[in-house]
Design an enzyme around this catalytic site. Sequence first.
Site, mmCIF file in Angstrom:
data_model
loop_
_atom_site.group_PDB
_atom_site.id
_atom_site.type_symbol
_atom_site.label_atom_id
_atom_site.label_comp_id
_atom_site.label_asym_id
_atom_site.label_seq_id
_atom_site.Cartn_x
_atom_site.Cartn_y
_atom_site.Cartn_z
ATOM 1 N N HIS A 60 8.422 3.253 8.841
ATOM 2 C CA HIS A 60 8.180 2.396 10.002
ATOM 3 C C HIS A 60 6.941 2.906 10.739
ATOM 4 O O HIS A 60 6.804 4.120 10.936
ATOM 5 C CB HIS A 60 9.401 2.433 10.930
ATOM 6 C CG HIS A 60 9.235 1.565 12.132
ATOM 7 N ND1 HIS A 60 9.336 0.186 12.064
ATOM 8 C CD2 HIS A 60 8.925 1.862 13.414
ATOM 9 C CE1 HIS A 60 9.118 -0.314 13.273
ATOM 10 N NE2 HIS A 60 8.861 0.679 14.111
ATOM 11 N N ALA B 297 -1.653 7.910 7.401
ATOM 12 C CA ALA B 297 -0.580 8.908 7.541
ATOM 13 C C ALA B 297 0.679 8.449 6.811
ATOM 14 O O ALA B 297 1.391 9.261 6.204
ATOM 15 C CB ALA B 297 -0.294 9.157 9.013
ATOM 16 N N GLU B 298 0.954 7.143 6.848
ATOM 17 C CA GLU B 298 2.115 6.614 6.111
ATOM 18 C C GLU B 298 2.022 6.998 4.639
ATOM 19 O O GLU B 298 3.016 7.389 4.013
ATOM 20 C CB GLU B 298 2.184 5.083 6.234
ATOM 21 C CG GLU B 298 2.477 4.587 7.638
ATOM 22 C CD GLU B 298 2.683 3.077 7.672
ATOM 23 O OE1 GLU B 298 3.347 2.539 6.774
ATOM 24 O OE2 GLU B 298 2.182 2.431 8.604
ATOM 25 N N MET C 23 10.734 -7.027 4.143
ATOM 26 C CA MET C 23 10.901 -7.747 5.413
ATOM 27 C C MET C 23 12.200 -8.556 5.476
ATOM 28 O O MET C 23 12.219 -9.654 6.036
ATOM 29 C CB MET C 23 9.693 -8.667 5.636
ATOM 30 C CG MET C 23 8.374 -7.937 5.716
ATOM 31 S SD MET C 23 8.307 -6.719 7.048
ATOM 32 C CE MET C 23 8.044 -7.807 8.437
ATOM 33 N N ARG D 28 23.071 -13.961 3.093
ATOM 34 C CA ARG D 28 22.609 -12.581 2.919
ATOM 35 C C ARG D 28 23.530 -11.802 1.993
ATOM 36 O O ARG D 28 23.087 -10.908 1.263
ATOM 37 C CB ARG D 28 22.526 -11.873 4.272
ATOM 38 C CG ARG D 28 21.377 -12.362 5.124
ATOM 39 C CD ARG D 28 21.242 -11.513 6.394
ATOM 40 N NE ARG D 28 20.335 -12.167 7.330
ATOM 41 C CZ ARG D 28 19.015 -12.049 7.294
ATOM 42 N NH1 ARG D 28 18.436 -11.298 6.380
ATOM 43 N NH2 ARG D 28 18.258 -12.673 8.171
ATOM 44 N N SER E 97 0.830 -1.211 0.000
ATOM 45 C CA SER E 97 0.000 0.000 0.000
ATOM 46 C C SER E 97 0.868 1.267 0.000
ATOM 47 O O SER E 97 0.485 2.281 -0.591
ATOM 48 C CB SER E 97 -0.983 -0.002 1.169
ATOM 49 O OG SER E 97 -0.323 0.181 2.397
ATOM 50 N N ASN E 98 2.035 1.209 0.630
ATOM 51 C CA ASN E 98 2.942 2.367 0.540
ATOM 52 C C ASN E 98 3.522 2.491 -0.866
ATOM 53 O O ASN E 98 3.717 3.600 -1.358
ATOM 54 C CB ASN E 98 4.048 2.258 1.591
ATOM 55 C CG ASN E 98 3.576 2.718 2.951
ATOM 56 O OD1 ASN E 98 3.368 3.912 3.161
ATOM 57 N ND2 ASN E 98 3.352 1.780 3.855
ATOM 58 N N ASN F 191 13.426 4.221 4.738
ATOM 59 C CA ASN F 191 12.481 3.200 5.198
ATOM 60 C C ASN F 191 11.294 3.901 5.839
ATOM 61 O O ASN F 191 11.422 4.997 6.369
ATOM 62 C CB ASN F 191 13.175 2.304 6.245
ATOM 63 C CG ASN F 191 12.262 1.223 6.777
ATOM 64 O OD1 ASN F 191 11.562 0.537 6.014
ATOM 65 N ND2 ASN F 191 12.229 1.051 8.091
HETATM 66 C C1 GRF Z 1 3.787 -0.556 6.758
HETATM 67 O O1 GRF Z 1 3.081 -0.449 7.958
HETATM 68 C C2 GRF Z 1 5.186 -0.022 6.917
HETATM 69 O O2 GRF Z 1 5.259 1.046 7.809
HETATM 70 C C3 GRF Z 1 5.927 -1.213 7.463
HETATM 71 O O3 GRF Z 1 5.378 -2.318 6.784
HETATM 72 C C4 GRF Z 1 4.059 -2.014 6.377
HETATM 73 C C5 GRF Z 1 3.986 -2.223 4.914
HETATM 74 O O4 GRF Z 1 2.692 -2.076 4.412
HETATM 75 N N1 GRF Z 1 7.357 -1.070 7.270
HETATM 76 P P1 GRF Z 1 2.449 -2.006 2.839
HETATM 77 O O5 GRF Z 1 3.069 -3.275 2.250
HETATM 78 O O6 GRF Z 1 3.125 -0.783 2.332
HETATM 79 O O7 GRF Z 1 0.965 -1.963 2.657
#
Ligand code: GRF
Length: 220
Positions: free
Chosen positions: A111, A175-176, A92, A67, A15-16, A109
């Site tokens: 968060h 808000a993100e 992740m 890694r 979603s971001n 990033n």
């Molecule tokens: C978000 O809450 C972000 O802050 C965190 O992981 C989530 C990712 O959500 N790091 P999306 O995949 O962007 O919907």
Amino acid sequence: MERLKIAVLISGRGSNLQALIDACAQPDFPAAIALVLSNRPDAFGLARARQAGLPTRVIDHKAFADRIAFDAELDTAITGSGARLVCLAGFMRLLTASFVERWRDRMINIHPSLLPAFPGLHTHERAIAAGCRFSGCTVHFVRSEMDAGPIIVQAAVPTHPDDDAERLAARILQAEHRIYPMAVRLIAEGRVHVELVDGAERAVVSGAAAPRATLFNPDA
Ligand code: GRF
């Protein structure tokens, strides 16, 4: 206008990523997505990227011995895309110190807490359990410690007395979706610089107004 090319790294819902796709669709937005990269082949964000006609790449971490090998492949893909800024958006995987160093001040990033409070997972449960009146979200430059690094933008979001983690997460997510494009825009405009202040790193944003008001919660 020369747009800053960005690579967006995802592992899931995206979603971001969508917020960045929508921002980059605006004619006056100073950045463009050169690559969407996922370590998971089934990440829903890949469908969002394809829908927007963006180049995608899957680099499955399970196919790499360690890694270092995984991060080397990431680096090759990102560099090959021409991206100059890496945006982690729900990615992740922990990155090696040498990869982080290579992209120092060129990797950000998002968060879902007001860092340095609540790094790591389960941020919303922890904010509720601590009785925080506010939580929020943070966009920061990446350092090798998890969820640490100079803060670029934060949004504070009130908790409600009847919140559960899901409700608070949804409020913060809105808000993100505002602050991630904002941070990318500020960087693309050349307005963010990392400085040493009293021995500690700080991201300084030029030309920004001070916030308008103090927030109170409860509003009694
Ligand atoms: C978000 O809450 C972000 O802050 C965190 O992981 C989530 C990712 O959500 N790091 P999306 O995949 O962007 O919907």
